[in-house]
Design a protein around this motif. Structure first.
Motif, PDB file in Angstrom:
ATOM      1  N   TYR A   1      -3.645   3.523   0.995  1.00  0.00           N
ATOM      2  CA  TYR A   1      -4.277   2.175   0.800  1.00  0.00           C
ATOM      3  C   TYR A   1      -3.956   1.670  -0.269  1.00  0.00           C
ATOM      4  CZ  TYR A   1      -7.590   6.608   2.081  1.00  0.00           C
ATOM      5  OH  TYR A   1      -8.305   6.893   3.481  1.00  0.00           O
ATOM      6  N   SER A   2      -3.730   0.235  -0.373  1.00  0.00           N
ATOM      7  CA  SER A   2      -3.958  -0.220  -1.394  1.00  0.00           C
ATOM      8  C   SER A   2      -3.804  -0.256  -2.802  1.00  0.00           C
ATOM      9  CB  SER A   2      -4.377  -1.215  -0.917  1.00  0.00           C
ATOM     10  OG  SER A   2      -4.214  -1.893   0.311  1.00  0.00           O
TER      11      SER A   2
ATOM     12  N   ILE B   1     -11.770  12.113   7.197  1.00  0.00           N
ATOM     13  CA  ILE B   1     -11.443  12.886   7.106  1.00  0.00           C
ATOM     14  C   ILE B   1     -10.623  13.253   5.757  1.00  0.00           C
ATOM     15  CG2 ILE B   1      -8.979  14.590   7.431  1.00  0.00           C
ATOM     16  CD1 ILE B   1      -9.305  13.981  10.461  1.00  0.00           C
ATOM     17  N   CYS B   2      -9.696  11.926   5.341  1.00  0.00           N
ATOM     18  CA  CYS B   2      -8.938  11.303   4.021  1.00  0.00           C
ATOM     19  C   CYS B   2      -9.999  11.308   3.442  1.00  0.00           C
ATOM     20  CB  CYS B   2      -8.313  10.585   4.480  1.00  0.00           C
ATOM     21  SG  CYS B   2      -6.815  10.717   2.932  1.00  0.00           S
ATOM     22  N   THR B   3     -11.063  10.695   3.714  1.00  0.00           N
ATOM     23  CA  THR B   3     -12.078   9.663   1.950  1.00  0.00           C
ATOM     24  C   THR B   3     -12.989  10.685   2.209  1.00  0.00           C
ATOM     25  OG1 THR B   3     -13.714   9.167   3.829  1.00  0.00           O
ATOM     26  CG2 THR B   3     -11.708   7.598   2.960  1.00  0.00           C
TER      27      THR B   3
ATOM     28  N   SER C   1     -13.763  -1.953  -0.259  1.00  0.00           N
ATOM     29  CA  SER C   1     -12.601  -1.645  -0.551  1.00  0.00           C
ATOM     30  C   SER C   1     -11.309  -2.137  -1.191  1.00  0.00           C
ATOM     31  CB  SER C   1     -11.884  -0.161  -0.716  1.00  0.00           C
ATOM     32  OG  SER C   1     -11.825   0.202   0.852  1.00  0.00           O
TER      33      SER C   1
ATOM     34  N   TYR D   1       0.720  -1.352  -0.702  1.00  0.00           N
ATOM     35  CA  TYR D   1       0.363   0.102  -0.022  1.00  0.00           C
ATOM     36  C   TYR D   1       0.841   1.273  -0.148  1.00  0.00           C
ATOM     37  CZ  TYR D   1       1.379   0.508   5.076  1.00  0.00           C
ATOM     38  OH  TYR D   1       1.790   0.427   6.064  1.00  0.00           O
TER      39      TYR D   1
ATOM     40  N   ILE E   1     -10.509   3.988  -3.548  1.00  0.00           N
ATOM     41  CA  ILE E   1     -11.052   4.195  -2.167  1.00  0.00           C
ATOM     42  C   ILE E   1     -12.671   4.325  -1.688  1.00  0.00           C
ATOM     43  CG2 ILE E   1     -10.247   6.718  -0.572  1.00  0.00           C
ATOM     44  CD1 ILE E   1      -8.356   6.616  -2.443  1.00  0.00           C
ATOM     45  N   ARG E   2     -12.763   4.203  -0.367  1.00  0.00           N
ATOM     46  CA  ARG E   2     -14.362   4.147  -0.042  1.00  0.00           C
ATOM     47  C   ARG E   2     -14.249   4.745   1.067  1.00  0.00           C
ATOM     48  NH1 ARG E   2     -17.546   2.010   3.828  1.00  0.00           N
ATOM     49  NH2 ARG E   2     -15.695   1.953   5.078  1.00  0.00           N
TER      50      ARG E   2
HETATM   51  C1  FAD Z   1      -2.819  -1.464   5.400  1.00  0.00           C
HETATM   52  C2  FAD Z   1      -4.050  -0.411   5.187  1.00  0.00           C
HETATM   53  C3  FAD Z   1      -5.017  -0.786   3.964  1.00  0.00           C
HETATM   54  C4  FAD Z   1      -5.436   0.378   3.542  1.00  0.00           C
HETATM   55  N1  FAD Z   1      -6.336  -0.261   2.056  1.00  0.00           N
HETATM   56  C5  FAD Z   1      -7.201   0.818   1.620  1.00  0.00           C
HETATM   57  C6  FAD Z   1      -8.018   0.762   0.827  1.00  0.00           C
HETATM   58  O1  FAD Z   1      -7.515  -0.073  -0.215  1.00  0.00           O
HETATM   59  N2  FAD Z   1      -9.172   1.353   0.466  1.00  0.00           N
HETATM   60  C7  FAD Z   1      -9.745   2.278   1.145  1.00  0.00           C
HETATM   61  O2  FAD Z   1     -10.641   2.493   0.949  1.00  0.00           O
HETATM   62  N3  FAD Z   1      -9.399   2.408   2.889  1.00  0.00           N
HETATM   63  C8  FAD Z   1      -7.896   1.769   3.116  1.00  0.00           C
HETATM   64  N4  FAD Z   1      -7.297   1.687   4.133  1.00  0.00           N
HETATM   65  C9  FAD Z   1      -8.850   2.334   5.047  1.00  0.00           C
HETATM   66  C10 FAD Z   1      -8.065   4.087   5.289  1.00  0.00           C
HETATM   67  O3  FAD Z   1      -6.390   3.891   5.476  1.00  0.00           O
HETATM   68  C11 FAD Z   1      -8.396   4.777   6.487  1.00  0.00           C
HETATM   69  O4  FAD Z   1      -8.570   4.345   7.475  1.00  0.00           O
HETATM   70  C12 FAD Z   1      -9.826   4.730   5.516  1.00  0.00           C
HETATM   71  O5  FAD Z   1      -9.807   5.108   4.172  1.00  0.00           O
HETATM   72  C13 FAD Z   1     -10.566   5.665   6.910  1.00  0.00           C
HETATM   73  O6  FAD Z   1     -10.099   7.434   6.505  1.00  0.00           O
HETATM   74  P1  FAD Z   1     -10.422   8.475   7.099  1.00  0.00           P
HETATM   75  O7  FAD Z   1      -9.636  10.065   7.051  1.00  0.00           O
HETATM   76  O8  FAD Z   1     -11.552   8.812   5.793  1.00  0.00           O
HETATM   77  O9  FAD Z   1     -10.684   8.693   8.301  1.00  0.00           O
HETATM   78  P2  FAD Z   1     -11.091   9.331   9.586  1.00  0.00           P
HETATM   79  O10 FAD Z   1     -10.892   9.872   9.390  1.00  0.00           O
HETATM   80  O11 FAD Z   1      -9.430   8.541  10.065  1.00  0.00           O
HETATM   81  O12 FAD Z   1     -11.969   8.408  10.331  1.00  0.00           O
HETATM   82  C14 FAD Z   1     -13.491   8.066  10.720  1.00  0.00           C
HETATM   83  C15 FAD Z   1     -13.622   7.724  11.770  1.00  0.00           C
HETATM   84  O13 FAD Z   1     -14.316   6.320  10.956  1.00  0.00           O
HETATM   85  C16 FAD Z   1     -13.480   5.210  11.059  1.00  0.00           C
HETATM   86  N5  FAD Z   1     -13.168   4.487  10.365  1.00  0.00           N
HETATM   87  C17 FAD Z   1     -11.324   4.232   9.874  1.00  0.00           C
HETATM   88  N6  FAD Z   1     -11.243   3.381   8.461  1.00  0.00           N
HETATM   89  C18 FAD Z   1     -12.704   3.160   9.014  1.00  0.00           C
HETATM   90  C19 FAD Z   1     -12.953   1.896   7.261  1.00  0.00           C
HETATM   91  N7  FAD Z   1     -11.902   1.901   6.919  1.00  0.00           N
HETATM   92  N8  FAD Z   1     -14.098   1.408   7.704  1.00  0.00           N
HETATM   93  C20 FAD Z   1     -15.457   1.646   8.564  1.00  0.00           C
HETATM   94  N9  FAD Z   1     -14.468   2.741  10.048  1.00  0.00           N
HETATM   95  C21 FAD Z   1     -13.636   3.269   9.617  1.00  0.00           C
HETATM   96  C22 FAD Z   1     -12.815   5.656  12.674  1.00  0.00           C
HETATM   97  O14 FAD Z   1     -12.331   4.744  13.589  1.00  0.00           O
HETATM   98  C23 FAD Z   1     -13.449   7.210  12.378  1.00  0.00           C
HETATM   99  O15 FAD Z   1     -14.134   7.053  13.798  1.00  0.00           O
HETATM  100  C24 FAD Z   1      -6.895   0.951   4.387  1.00  0.00           C
HETATM  101  C25 FAD Z   1      -5.618   0.377   5.882  1.00  0.00           C
HETATM  102  C26 FAD Z   1      -5.118   0.464   6.346  1.00  0.00           C
HETATM  103  C27 FAD Z   1      -4.364   0.379   7.067  1.00  0.00           C
END
Ligand code: FAD
Ligand code: FES
Lengths: 369, 196
Positions: A185-186, A208-210, A248, A166, A201-202
């Motif tokens: 993200y992978s 924050i990031c999504t 995702s 990733y 990206i879901r």
């Molecule tokens: C090794 C690895 C690979 C990944 N690959 C992908 C990928 O290919 N595609 C992808 O879409 N994401 C992937 N993720 C997840 C991604 O890194 C983020 O965690 C996710 O997109 C949320 O980020 P954010 O900043 O939008 O949410 P944040 O602002 O960090 O979180 C907002 C809230 O959502 C919750 N939350 C965080 N992650 C998730 C989740 N995945 N599902 C449900 N609730 C969540 C948190 O606990 C928090 O309360 C991967 C994570 C890891 C560790």
């Protein structure tokens, strides 16, 4: 009244001024640890300014340890071995380290402060981690909540990675979000496509990031990624390959499958993809293509809650159901499992795999939590 | 308040007028950091330390600057600034000069800059017109009182962890109930001395 106002202004300025000066002096003399040397793997030596965390000292020298929480001490990705100079273990690190790790001097690099010369060991592969400037070439809706983002790498202009790894996407401030965050993200693109990186990206509600990716980013925008990282990858073996993903979690699987396609192995591969309704399914054409080109590959999408107008004739139920049925029908002691997606789904499927006799050390996974 | 001996104030601040259990100040860190005995103790020490130092500093600032200039109304803002700056300074100082102190106490300092018990003690001491020595005694006492409360709480929570608690009450819920019961227990001391 004027006197009172003047006095107030004078006093506030005086007190704040004195305190600010004191703090600046302290910053200069107390928190200044001068130049420190960090010796890495007994071969490389870098000079950094003391006083910051080891994680940021290293990244200032373009050595990027993985970090998913941005240094807040919650993700434990930033572990590295520090032989010398780290000082005693901090209470903020203890919860993340096992006894064996503590004995072998593993620390959380975001918590360790550089105050003197350090000696550390990091995996060679980490030297390959770089920061890339890139331009968004394409944004495409895969489902109502998953977008495919294609990044064209500009500087450096190519990346070498293993399928399943990733990258960290660096978000920029937008709207009410004042800071920048990094999220993993992978990579979904095949390893031979070195000039681009595809991410799936879901949208996580309130994430924050999504939210930034889904609502702010446009084609032609410039973004930064750091990578490649992670050790989710194909392993040698002879038995069947069982892949499980949801949402995702599709991303690394696509990359793995593209790799397998090139190597044209003979192992049987079954890929279970879990979704709720038909609108959560995507990449069906691509999967059909893989089924045509990879001998012995089967794609099994399963819907847990198909809607009447989905007209769904395929497998129904939670992904664990078809998985369990299938595992009962094959020889599992040599099979390998590869799983990606939400931690809940992954752990449920791992239990099923172990129950059906798959060896625990042949189950590989990347929880997206 | 001229007459009160610093010793009386010291003990009163610990027992009869416990800053946490009587005035419910400093609740947020009390609830969030009381899960483990060891950390609770570290935080308690840090609070005691900072309370003593800021009580002394703020006393000087108030009686030698704010009061003579007739600017008492600025005390909230000035106290907060003084507390924030001195905590920062202390942290840097400890980090530089004593590693073991830093680990056991220093890393908690940033957590308590915004602890209202600290501002509360500074405000009480000027409202009640304590002398310098009285203020210091009151500061140390309040800190120790806070430490005793959080350590007791952490002890109880460590035990209670292994017990069955109804799902709705787990975590902060049961913690609040426990602190209520502890507060009632502390009322038992109130016959001894009264300060206010
Ligand atoms: C090794 C690895 C690979 C990944 N690959 C992908 C990928 O290919 N595609 C992808 O879409 N994401 C992937 N993720 C997840 C991604 O890194 C983020 O965690 C996710 O997109 C949320 O980020 P954010 O900043 O939008 O949410 P944040 O602002 O960090 O979180 C907002 C809230 O959502 C919750 N939350 C965080 N992650 C998730 C989740 N995945 N599902 C449900 N609730 C969540 C948190 O606990 C928090 O309360 C991967 C994570 C890891 C560790
Ligand atoms: S960077 Fe997340 S724990 Fe260190």
């Amino acid at each position: 009244m004027t006197v009172l106002i003047l006095k107030t202004i004078f006093l506030i300025t005086a007190i704040n001024g004195v305190l600010a000066v004191l703090l600046v002096i302290a910053e200069r003399y107390l928190a200044n640890y001068g130049e420190c040397k960090i010796q890495i793997n007994d071969q490389k030596e870098i000079q950094v300014n003391g006083g910051t965390s080891l994680l940021s000292a290293l990244s200032s020298q373009k050595i990027f340890l993985p970090s998913a929480c941005g240094g807040r001490g919650t993700c434990a990705y930033c572990k590295c071995k520090v032989q010398n100079g780290a000082g005693p273990l901090l209470p903020t690190e203890v919860p993340f380290l096992t006894q064996t790790e503590i004995e072998s001097q593993i620390r959380l690099s975001c918590q360790v402060k550089v105050k003197q010369d350090l000696q550390i060991s990091i995996p060679e592969a980490l030297f390959a981690i770089q920061k890339f400037d890139s331009e968004i070439e394409l944004i495409q809706d895969l489902t109502y909540d998953i977008k495919l983002i294609r990044l064209k790498l500009l500087e450096p202009d190519h990346i070498q990675f293993k399928a399943g790894q990733y990258v960290q996407l660096v978000s920029q401030p937008y709207g009410k979000v004042k800071g920048s965050v990094q999220r993993a993200y992978s990579i979904a693109s095949p390893t031979y496509e070195t000039g681009i990186v595809d991410l799936m990206i879901r949208l996580v509600p309130e994430g924050i990031c999504t939210t930034w990716v889904h609502e702010v980013l446009k084609e032609k925008d410039h973004v930064q990624i750091i990578g490649p990282m992670g050790d989710f990858k194909m392993h040698e073996g002879e038995g069947e390959i069982i892949m499980v993903a949801g949402g995702s979690g599709m991303a690394p699987m696509v990359s793995l499958l593209s790799d397998i396609l090139c190597k044209s192995g003979q192992r049987k591969i079954t890929y279970f993809f879990g979704a709720v309704t038909k609108r959560d399914l995507f990449f069906l054409d691509e999967m059909a293509e893989f089924e045509r080109k990879i001998p012995n590959f089967t794609f099994v999408p399963a819907l847990s809650d198909p809607q009447p107008d989905d007209g769904w004739k395929g497998t129904t139920g939670l992904i664990t159901v078809p998985l369990a049925n299938y595992l009962s029908s094959i020889q599992t002691d040599k099979a390998q499992g590869y799983l990606c997606g939400s931690p809940g789904m992954i752990h449920a499927c791992i239990s099923v795999m172990k129950e059906k006799g798959m060896p625990g050390d042949q189950i590989f996974f990347d929880p997206f939590g | 308040m001229e007459g009160l001996s610093p010793w009386v104030l010291f003990f009163a601040a610990i027992f009869t007028g416990n800053i946490l259990l009587t005035y419910f100040l400093g609740m947020c860190s009390f609830l969030s950091v009381s899960k483990q005995l060891k950390t609770a103790f570290g935080l308690g020490l840090a609070v005691t330390f900072v309370l003593t130092i800021t009580a002394a500093l703020n006393w000087l600032v108030y009686w030698y600057l704010l009061d003579p200039l007739g600017l008492e109304y600025l005390r909230y803002i000035v106290f907060i600034v003084v507390i924030a700056a001195s905590v920062q300074l202390l942290e840097m100082f400890i980090e530089r000069y004593s590693e073991s102190l830093y680990i056991n106490l220093g890393i908690f300092l940033p957590l308590i800059t915004v602890n209202c018990a600290i501002l509360g003690v500074s405000l009480f001491m000027v409202i009640r017109k304590y002398t310098f020595i009285q203020s210091v005694a009151f500061g140390v006492g309040s800190g120790i009182g806070w430490l005793i409360a959080i350590v007791a709480m952490a002890g109880i929570r460590e035990r209670i962890n292994e017990k069955k608690i109804p799902a709705a009450l787990q975590g902060p819920g049961i913690a609040l109930i426990i602190s209520g019961i502890m507060a009632m227990a502390f009322i038992g001391f109130s016959g001894m001395v009264q300060i206010q």
